[in-house]
Design a protein around this motif. Structure first.
Motif, PDB file in Angstrom:
ATOM      1  N   LEU A 145     -26.441  -1.769   7.806  1.00  0.00           N
ATOM      2  CA  LEU A 145     -26.885  -0.538   7.164  1.00  0.00           C
ATOM      3  C   LEU A 145     -26.490  -0.544   5.684  1.00  0.00           C
ATOM      4  N   ILE A 146     -25.243  -0.873   5.381  1.00  0.00           N
ATOM      5  CA  ILE A 146     -24.788  -0.913   3.996  1.00  0.00           C
ATOM      6  C   ILE A 146     -25.434  -2.074   3.251  1.00  0.00           C
ATOM      7  N   LEU A 147     -25.620  -3.197   3.927  1.00  0.00           N
ATOM      8  CA  LEU A 147     -26.268  -4.339   3.280  1.00  0.00           C
ATOM      9  C   LEU A 147     -27.674  -3.970   2.808  1.00  0.00           C
ATOM     10  N   MET A 148     -28.454  -3.318   3.652  1.00  0.00           N
ATOM     11  CA  MET A 148     -29.811  -2.941   3.278  1.00  0.00           C
ATOM     12  C   MET A 148     -29.805  -1.905   2.161  1.00  0.00           C
ATOM     13  N   ALA A 149     -28.878  -0.949   2.232  1.00  0.00           N
ATOM     14  CA  ALA A 149     -28.785   0.049   1.163  1.00  0.00           C
ATOM     15  C   ALA A 149     -28.381  -0.616  -0.150  1.00  0.00           C
ATOM     16  N   SER A 150     -27.476  -1.596  -0.085  1.00  0.00           N
ATOM     17  CA  SER A 150     -27.055  -2.308  -1.288  1.00  0.00           C
ATOM     18  C   SER A 150     -28.195  -3.139  -1.861  1.00  0.00           C
ATOM     19  N   VAL A 179     -29.815 -13.609  -0.319  1.00  0.00           N
ATOM     20  CA  VAL A 179     -30.001 -12.546   0.670  1.00  0.00           C
ATOM     21  C   VAL A 179     -29.812 -13.082   2.071  1.00  0.00           C
ATOM     22  N   TRP A 180     -30.382 -14.253   2.359  1.00  0.00           N
ATOM     23  CA  TRP A 180     -30.246 -14.835   3.692  1.00  0.00           C
ATOM     24  C   TRP A 180     -28.789 -15.149   4.022  1.00  0.00           C
ATOM     25  N   LEU A 181     -28.040 -15.647   3.044  1.00  0.00           N
ATOM     26  CA  LEU A 181     -26.636 -15.952   3.288  1.00  0.00           C
ATOM     27  C   LEU A 181     -25.841 -14.679   3.566  1.00  0.00           C
ATOM     28  N   ASN A 182     -26.169 -13.598   2.863  1.00  0.00           N
ATOM     29  CA  ASN A 182     -25.512 -12.319   3.125  1.00  0.00           C
ATOM     30  C   ASN A 182     -25.871 -11.786   4.508  1.00  0.00           C
ATOM     31  N   LEU A 183     -27.112 -11.990   4.913  1.00  0.00           N
ATOM     32  CA  LEU A 183     -27.514 -11.566   6.258  1.00  0.00           C
ATOM     33  C   LEU A 183     -26.744 -12.321   7.326  1.00  0.00           C
ATOM     34  N   GLY A 184     -26.420 -13.588   7.035  1.00  0.00           N
ATOM     35  CA  GLY A 184     -25.660 -14.382   8.001  1.00  0.00           C
ATOM     36  C   GLY A 184     -24.210 -13.968   8.115  1.00  0.00           C
ATOM     37  N   LEU A 185     -23.673 -13.245   7.149  1.00  0.00           N
ATOM     38  CA  LEU A 185     -22.325 -12.695   7.097  1.00  0.00           C
ATOM     39  C   LEU A 185     -21.251 -13.770   7.017  1.00  0.00           C
ATOM     40  N   MET A 186     -21.209 -14.709   7.936  1.00  0.00           N
ATOM     41  CA  MET A 186     -20.115 -15.675   7.973  1.00  0.00           C
ATOM     42  C   MET A 186     -20.002 -16.522   6.709  1.00  0.00           C
ATOM     43  N   PRO A 187     -21.120 -16.878   6.012  1.00  0.00           N
ATOM     44  CA  PRO A 187     -20.941 -17.581   4.734  1.00  0.00           C
ATOM     45  C   PRO A 187     -20.140 -16.783   3.706  1.00  0.00           C
ATOM     46  N   MET A 188     -20.092 -15.461   3.869  1.00  0.00           N
ATOM     47  CA  MET A 188     -19.339 -14.629   2.928  1.00  0.00           C
ATOM     48  C   MET A 188     -17.837 -14.844   3.049  1.00  0.00           C
ATOM     49  N   ASN A 236     -16.412 -17.462   2.345  1.00  0.00           N
ATOM     50  CA  ASN A 236     -16.087 -18.219   1.142  1.00  0.00           C
ATOM     51  C   ASN A 236     -16.078 -17.261  -0.041  1.00  0.00           C
ATOM     52  N   TRP A 237     -14.889 -16.887  -0.511  1.00  0.00           N
ATOM     53  CA  TRP A 237     -14.786 -15.882  -1.556  1.00  0.00           C
ATOM     54  C   TRP A 237     -15.407 -16.357  -2.859  1.00  0.00           C
ATOM     55  N   ALA A 238     -15.503 -17.665  -3.057  1.00  0.00           N
ATOM     56  CA  ALA A 238     -16.055 -18.185  -4.302  1.00  0.00           C
ATOM     57  C   ALA A 238     -17.567 -18.022  -4.374  1.00  0.00           C
ATOM     58  N   TYR A 239     -18.191 -17.633  -3.270  1.00  0.00           N
ATOM     59  CA  TYR A 239     -19.644 -17.474  -3.288  1.00  0.00           C
ATOM     60  C   TYR A 239     -20.025 -16.377  -4.278  1.00  0.00           C
ATOM     61  N   PRO A 240     -20.971 -16.634  -5.200  1.00  0.00           N
ATOM     62  CA  PRO A 240     -21.148 -15.754  -6.365  1.00  0.00           C
ATOM     63  C   PRO A 240     -21.907 -14.456  -6.135  1.00  0.00           C
ATOM     64  N   PHE A 241     -22.677 -14.328  -5.062  1.00  0.00           N
ATOM     65  CA  PHE A 241     -23.470 -13.104  -4.885  1.00  0.00           C
ATOM     66  C   PHE A 241     -23.211 -12.533  -3.503  1.00  0.00           C
ATOM     67  N   ARG A 242     -22.743 -11.287  -3.457  1.00  0.00           N
ATOM     68  CA  ARG A 242     -22.500 -10.644  -2.171  1.00  0.00           C
ATOM     69  C   ARG A 242     -22.937  -9.192  -2.255  1.00  0.00           C
ATOM     70  N   LEU A 243     -23.777  -8.800  -1.316  1.00  0.00           N
ATOM     71  CA  LEU A 243     -24.307  -7.436  -1.314  1.00  0.00           C
ATOM     72  C   LEU A 243     -23.261  -6.434  -0.839  1.00  0.00           C
ATOM     73  N   VAL A 244     -22.451  -6.830   0.142  1.00  0.00           N
ATOM     74  CA  VAL A 244     -21.384  -5.966   0.658  1.00  0.00           C
ATOM     75  C   VAL A 244     -20.068  -6.657   0.310  1.00  0.00           C
ATOM     76  N   MET A 245     -19.368  -6.129  -0.673  1.00  0.00           N
ATOM     77  CA  MET A 245     -18.173  -6.807  -1.168  1.00  0.00           C
ATOM     78  C   MET A 245     -17.114  -7.037  -0.086  1.00  0.00           C
ATOM     79  N   PRO A 246     -16.876  -6.109   0.860  1.00  0.00           N
ATOM     80  CA  PRO A 246     -15.868  -6.372   1.908  1.00  0.00           C
ATOM     81  C   PRO A 246     -16.316  -7.380   2.960  1.00  0.00           C
ATOM     82  N   ALA A 247     -17.481  -8.007   2.789  1.00  0.00           N
ATOM     83  CA  ALA A 247     -17.969  -8.963   3.792  1.00  0.00           C
ATOM     84  C   ALA A 247     -16.978 -10.095   4.028  1.00  0.00           C
TER      85      ALA A 247
END
Length: 337
Positions: free
Chosen positions: A61-66, A92-101, A103-114
């Motif tokens: 829900l928050i991911l889509m709103a973000s 976007v696909w990596l954020n949808l997968g959640l688990m790639p998040m 890796n804190w070094a990943y540069p783009f995250r829609l939901v920061m607490p992911a």
């Protein structure tokens, strides 16, 4: 503490969120170990179904709103957070997968607490697949975590490794699991009367770091003292038996915690656009963001109670091994077990 550390704009507050997250990891390790033994009897199908329902609907829900926000206001979003700058379809696909998040070094995250959510899921896997079955297994996890942290210190690795590497969280989840086993054996009984003094000690260690004590203390002695005091605090809270209104407040705050954690970047962005500048930071801004985050969390918790919790209660009504004593005090309910 997390919202303050993100939005206060002063480096002094950064470790407030770090310390709070680590204590939550201990609480989660305790609650999930208790749930596996006393609610699910290591029935992994029921356990993972309930974990997915607890974590994922509100996350998406928050991911889509973000995503909608970033696409609608790309320039302002990039000013508010560099993590929202220049998205592409792969991001976007990596954020949808959640688990790639994870890796804190990943540069783009829609939901920061992911990052924290992905780490939680990894720890749930370790605990549910065997490391929470026996005290000896939890001790093995603890020993491996101690070795990991010792190697990062001796190798003079930077702070990011000791905090953001997913396996660094094994230390606090193992501590939480051990608190559960030691309480069962009456080896870690801490009276609920110790809650206030322990909270004061925890706060003093956090506030003193970077002010009275050096930044090196924050990342070393204070960091591990935070986990030690956090373990005692979790044990004390587990011994608390609130009744009546206290129990209701305890449970409701637990239901607000995860939604507020998820939505606070969106809430902060809304506050910045409405009352400040897109790149606003500061203690006043942080306090306003906390209030708006809690208001949004109330709505999210109501939606969750209406649509998700009935499913979770149905799953939990499966066979129980024992009457779970730790559920009597709201700890499991508050942690969303």
């Amino acid at each position: 503490m997390v919202i303050l550390s993100h939005f206060a704009g002063d480096p002094y507050y950064k470790h407030f969120g770090h310390y709070a997250v680590r204590v939550f990891f201990i609480l989660s390790g305790f609650a999930i170990t208790a749930a596996l033994h006393e609610v699910y009897a290591f029935d992994l199908k029921r356990f993972w179904a309930n974990r997915a329902l607890r974590l994922l609907p509100l996350y998406y829900l928050i991911l889509m709103a973000s995503l909608a926000t970033v696409l609608a206001l790309p320039a302002e979003a990039a000013r508010f957070s560099s993590d929202w700058a220049s998205p592409n379809l792969r991001d976007v696909w990596l954020n949808l997968g959640l688990m790639p998040m994870m890796n804190w070094a990943y540069p783009f995250r829609l939901v920061m607490p992911a990052w924290s959510i992905a780490v939680e899921i990894l720890m749930y896997a370790y605990l549910s697949l065997g490391l929470a079955r026996r005290k000896s297994y939890a001790l093995m996890l603890f020993g491996a975590a101690v070795a990991f942290h010792a190697l990062t210190i001796l190798g003079q690795d930077d702070w990011d490794t000791r905090y953001f590497d997913p396996h660094s969280a094994c230390l606090d989840f193992a501590i939480g699991a051990l608190v559960y086993f030691w309480r069962k054996e009456s080896l870690a009984k801490v009276s609920y009367r110790a809650i206030l003094p322990l909270l004061m000690l925890w706060a003093a260690n956090m506030v003193g770091g970077g002010w009275i004590f050096s930044d090196d203390y924050v990342r070393l002695e204070g960091f591990y003292l935070n986990s030690l005091v956090g373990a005692a605090l979790v044990a004390a809270v587990a011994d608390w038996r609130p009744a009546g209104a206290w129990r209701d407040v305890d449970g409701y705050l637990g239901e607000l915690a995860y939604p507020a954690f998820l939505c606070h970047w969106l809430a902060g962005f809304a506050v910045a656009l409405a009352f400040f500048e897109p790149d606003a930071r500061g203690t006043g801004f942080a306090c306003a963001a906390i209030l708006v985050s809690l208001a949004i969390a109330v709505v999210m918790a109501a939606l969750n109670e209406r649509w998700i919790e009935p499913l979770r209660r149905t799953i939990r009504r499966g066979e129980k091994v024992t009457a779970a004593p730790s559920r009597e005090n709201g700890v499991l309910g508050g942690a969303g077990a």
